[in-house]
Every structure is written in C-alpha cells, then in structure tokens.
Design an enzyme around this catalytic site. Structure first.
Site, PDB file in Angstrom:
ATOM      1  N   ARG A  88      -7.379  -0.248  -6.983  1.00  0.00           N
ATOM      2  CA  ARG A  88      -7.664   0.875  -6.072  1.00  0.00           C
ATOM      3  C   ARG A  88      -7.782   2.146  -6.926  1.00  0.00           C
ATOM      4  O   ARG A  88      -6.917   2.410  -7.764  1.00  0.00           O
ATOM      5  CB  ARG A  88      -6.555   1.032  -5.017  1.00  0.00           C
TER       6      ARG A  88
ATOM      7  N   ARG B 245       0.849  -1.192   0.000  1.00  0.00           N
ATOM      8  CA  ARG B 245       0.000   0.000   0.000  1.00  0.00           C
ATOM      9  C   ARG B 245       0.887   1.246   0.000  1.00  0.00           C
ATOM     10  O   ARG B 245       2.096   1.153   0.109  1.00  0.00           O
ATOM     11  CB  ARG B 245      -0.936  -0.004   1.221  1.00  0.00           C
ATOM     12  N   GLY B 246       0.205   2.426  -0.085  1.00  0.00           N
ATOM     13  CA  GLY B 246       0.977   3.664  -0.242  1.00  0.00           C
ATOM     14  C   GLY B 246       1.071   3.925  -1.741  1.00  0.00           C
ATOM     15  O   GLY B 246       1.435   3.017  -2.508  1.00  0.00           O
ATOM     16  N   ALA B 247       0.746   5.163  -2.143  1.00  0.00           N
ATOM     17  CA  ALA B 247       0.581   5.443  -3.572  1.00  0.00           C
ATOM     18  C   ALA B 247       1.783   5.003  -4.437  1.00  0.00           C
ATOM     19  O   ALA B 247       1.616   4.248  -5.410  1.00  0.00           O
ATOM     20  CB  ALA B 247       0.269   6.921  -3.761  1.00  0.00           C
TER      21      ALA B 247
ATOM     22  N   ASP C 208      -2.001  10.984  -2.220  1.00  0.00           N
ATOM     23  CA  ASP C 208      -2.347   9.934  -3.190  1.00  0.00           C
ATOM     24  C   ASP C 208      -2.648  10.501  -4.571  1.00  0.00           C
ATOM     25  O   ASP C 208      -2.492   9.821  -5.580  1.00  0.00           O
ATOM     26  CB  ASP C 208      -3.542   9.123  -2.686  1.00  0.00           C
TER      27      ASP C 208
ATOM     28  N   ASN D  22      -5.522  12.468   0.339  1.00  0.00           N
ATOM     29  CA  ASN D  22      -4.624  11.645   1.161  1.00  0.00           C
ATOM     30  C   ASN D  22      -5.490  10.891   2.168  1.00  0.00           C
ATOM     31  O   ASN D  22      -6.715  11.048   2.214  1.00  0.00           O
ATOM     32  CB  ASN D  22      -3.577  12.520   1.853  1.00  0.00           C
ATOM     33  N   LYS D  23      -4.859  10.069   2.960  1.00  0.00           N
ATOM     34  CA  LYS D  23      -5.554   9.200   3.921  1.00  0.00           C
ATOM     35  C   LYS D  23      -6.626   9.953   4.703  1.00  0.00           C
ATOM     36  O   LYS D  23      -6.390  11.079   5.150  1.00  0.00           O
ATOM     37  CB  LYS D  23      -4.501   8.599   4.863  1.00  0.00           C
TER      38      LYS D  23
HETATM   39  O1  MRU Z   1      -4.706   3.311   2.021  1.00  0.00           O
HETATM   40  P1  MRU Z   1      -3.220   3.518   1.982  1.00  0.00           P
HETATM   41  O2  MRU Z   1      -2.533   3.002   3.183  1.00  0.00           O
HETATM   42  O3  MRU Z   1      -2.615   3.031   0.690  1.00  0.00           O
HETATM   43  O4  MRU Z   1      -3.075   5.102   2.006  1.00  0.00           O
HETATM   44  C1  MRU Z   1      -1.789   5.645   1.936  1.00  0.00           C
HETATM   45  C2  MRU Z   1      -1.740   7.122   2.090  1.00  0.00           C
HETATM   46  O5  MRU Z   1      -2.753   7.774   2.182  1.00  0.00           O
HETATM   47  C3  MRU Z   1      -0.399   7.756   2.040  1.00  0.00           C
HETATM   48  O6  MRU Z   1      -0.366   8.912   2.816  1.00  0.00           O
HETATM   49  C4  MRU Z   1      -0.077   8.131   0.583  1.00  0.00           C
HETATM   50  O7  MRU Z   1      -0.251   7.039  -0.259  1.00  0.00           O
HETATM   51  C5  MRU Z   1       1.287   8.644   0.435  1.00  0.00           C
HETATM   52  S1  MRU Z   1       2.476   7.372   0.619  1.00  0.00           S
HETATM   53  C6  MRU Z   1       4.015   7.970   0.300  1.00  0.00           C
END
Ligand code: MRU
Length: 337
Positions: free
Chosen positions: A87, A47-49, A233, A243-244
């Site tokens: 996603r 996970r993470g963009a 994201d 973002n999250k």
């Molecule tokens: O749902 P996730 O855990 O994939 O969400 C991740 C985030 O929101 C991060 O802040 C974002 O992807 C930046 S990661 C460098």
C-alpha cells in the site's frame, strides 16, 4: 476487559484480526508467511497506518526464519520490496520497513540475525503502544466541555498496534466525562466506520450512532457536532494531511460551520521527506470495492468507477495536530517533531 490487539506475535506466528469480517464474524488469521501477511495488508484484513507498519515489521523478521546464511540478503531484499509494494500512502509502513532494514544491515553477518529482527519488530510494536498512550494524554487537552464528536474511518485499536489514535483520544475523553456522543461516519466504500469503529465503541461502552458520510453537513448544521477528530496516513512538514477519503470533505464542512477539526497521529506519521501534500501518493483501489458490498454487486459491473482510498486535507483547514509529543497549531512546521 481484554484489550483488542489488531496483531499479536505469539509462538513465532503472527495473529491478525481479520478486519474484513468484523463486526459480524470475529476471525483470527494465524500465519508466519510473508506473502500471506502482504496479502492481508492489500485486502485490508489488517489496516490503519500504524497497524500496517507493525504487521510489516513482523513479516520482515519472519521472512528470515530458517533461511540459510548465504541466501539472507536476497531473501530480505525481496521481502522488503514485496512489503513496500502493498500500500503506498501510509508512511508508517515505510518507516517500519526502514527500521527493520537498519537492523538487517547491522546484524546480517551474525548468527542470531532472525532473533535480532524479531526483537526489533516487537520493539516497534511496543513503541506504537506507547505512542497511542501519549496521543490520548495530549489529545484530551482539546476538550473544553462535555462534547459531541464526529469521527471518520477507524482509528482505534484495530488501526494501530496499541489502543488507537483519534479513537483513543475519544476513549480517554470519555473516561474523563468529556464525551456526550460520538457520530460515526460509515466511511464508504469499505465501511471502516460502521463496521470497525462502531464495534470498538460498542465494546468500550461509549454512546455512538452511525451516519452516512453525506449526513455530516446536516449534523453540523443542527449543532450536533462540537468537534471533529480523525487520524492520518501521512502528514507533510507543512501540516497537509492524507487520511481516508472523505476527510477533506469534513475539514471543509468544519471550516464553513466554524467547528474545530483535529488530526491525531503518532509523530512517526510525519514524513520528514515530504514538504507538502502535493507529494503524497494517493492509493487507488479496485472499482469492485465501490460497486459491490461483500462480493454482491450493487450496480452494473460495466459502469466505470473512481476509487481513491485517501485524500489530502490542506493545512489551513486543520485546527491542531495531536501527536504523543504535543499539540501543534498552524502555521505548521513539523521538521523537528
Ligand atoms: O484504508 P485504511 O482503512 O487503512 O485507512 C485508514 C485510515 O485512513 C486511518 O484514518 C489512518 O490510517 C489512521 S489509523 C490510526
């Protein structure tokens, strides 16, 4: 210390750190199967963009391993659609898929198509490692003194192909003596903060404490936070940033308490086709992620629940966006970044 790598391509297999098990169990998923990688993204095992983008690029290259010439186009098209459906919010996924598609179109009639696709996936991964380094170089400029920082979700090595975005800025600042303490929002519902960011900060030896998401206003009121830095994201051309979930809350709180609020992301997170946050599709997650923890119900399963994975922070609440190229301040016009 060995660097943490969320995904690694070794012996034509993808090695994925299973992030749903951290920090209690350190497990690696090893696969060359596109469907398994797609499921890993959906389950947030990776996970993470930026990390999602890198994993998807490897998945597309692996989808063409040992595929007969006449089936190439059909297999690639299906693989592309499958990965694109995993996603919706992180633009890095679509950026990586389109880069891979360009290579496919260019070399689809060549004998060494699989090798070309693999090389492109490796190049995208390497590029992400470079971008993370650049973000840290630029981001350290936001510190004017030794600071107490608050962050949300996980934006470190686990979230990228390299060393992270916002968390890599924090790491670099720590190495320069500019971090006093990091407050880590636990980040409900999936706890990327208390599980993943805490795991990374602990390995890096950076002083931190975990707090509930709802404690951030109180921390600010008590002058415990000098600045907030988070990842992204998808960033619209006007600076609106997805973002999250919970990021928008923080930006509003920072505005009220006059605390700077920063976004750190690679330029590949800027969506050149998106003029404002209103166009960003927000992923809704299964309600079970909210009503249970590790498969154990914490409330009545019949209750309805609303579970958006992301929110959009309006540009006017953002002090600056840190990319590998520069720090951008409002009014944002990110067309040429
Ligand atoms: O749902 P996730 O855990 O994939 O969400 C991740 C985030 O929101 C991060 O802040 C974002 O992807 C930046 S990661 C460098």
């Amino acid at each position: 210390m060995n660097k943490i790598r969320s995904v690694e391509f070794k012996n034509e297999q993808l090695h994925i750190i299973n992030q749903t098990k951290l920090p209690l169990v350190e497990e690696v998923i090893i696969t060359d199967d596109l469907e398994r990688i797609a499921v890993a993204i959906e389950r947030l095992e990776v996970r993470g963009a930026p990390a999602i983008g890198v994993a998807a690029a490897y998945a597309l290259s692996l989808s063409l391993k040992n595929i007969p010439f006449q089936l190439r186009t059909e297999v690639f098209e299906k693989a592309f659609q499958r990965m694109a459906a995993t996603r919706p919010t992180a633009v890095n996924l679509f950026f990586a898929l389109n880069e891979m598609k360009n290579v496919f179109e260019q070399f689809k009639n060549e004998k060494d198509l699989y090798e070309k696709l693999s090389a492109k996936a490796v190049a995208l991964h390497q590029e992400d490692i470079m971008l993370c380094g650049g973000i840290a170089q630029q981001g350290v400029k936001i510190f004017t003194k030794r600071s107490k920082v608050l962050t949300h979700c996980n934006t470190g090595s686990l979230a990228t192909g390299g060393d992270g975005t916002a968390l890599n800025v924090i790491r670099k600042a720590f190495e320069s003596g500019l971090i006093e303490h990091v407050y880590v929002d636990e980040t409900r519902p999936l706890l990327q903060g208390s599980r993943l960011t805490a795991w990374e900060l602990n390995k890096l030896g950076i002083p931190f404490s975990i707090n509930t998401d709802s404690a951030s206003a109180f921390l600010m009121q008590q002058n415990k936070v000098d600045l907030v830095i988070v990842g992204a994201d998808r960033i619209a051309l006007n600076g609106d940033t997805a973002n999250k979930i919970g990021t928008y809350n923080l930006a509003v709180l920072c505005h009220f308490h006059k605390i700077p609020f920063y976004i750190a992301a690679p330029s590949t997170t800027i969506d050149k086709n998106c003029s404002s946050g209103a166009q960003i599709k927000i992923e809704l997650r299964d309600k079970n992620e909210l009503i249970s923890i590790n498969g154990k119900l914490i409330t009545n399963e019949d209750y309805s629940a609303y579970c958006p994975a992301f929110d959009v922070t309006p540009n006017e609440l953002i002090t600056a966006i840190v990319t590998e190229k520069d720090l951008f301040k409002p009014p944002f016009d990110l067309k040429h970044v």
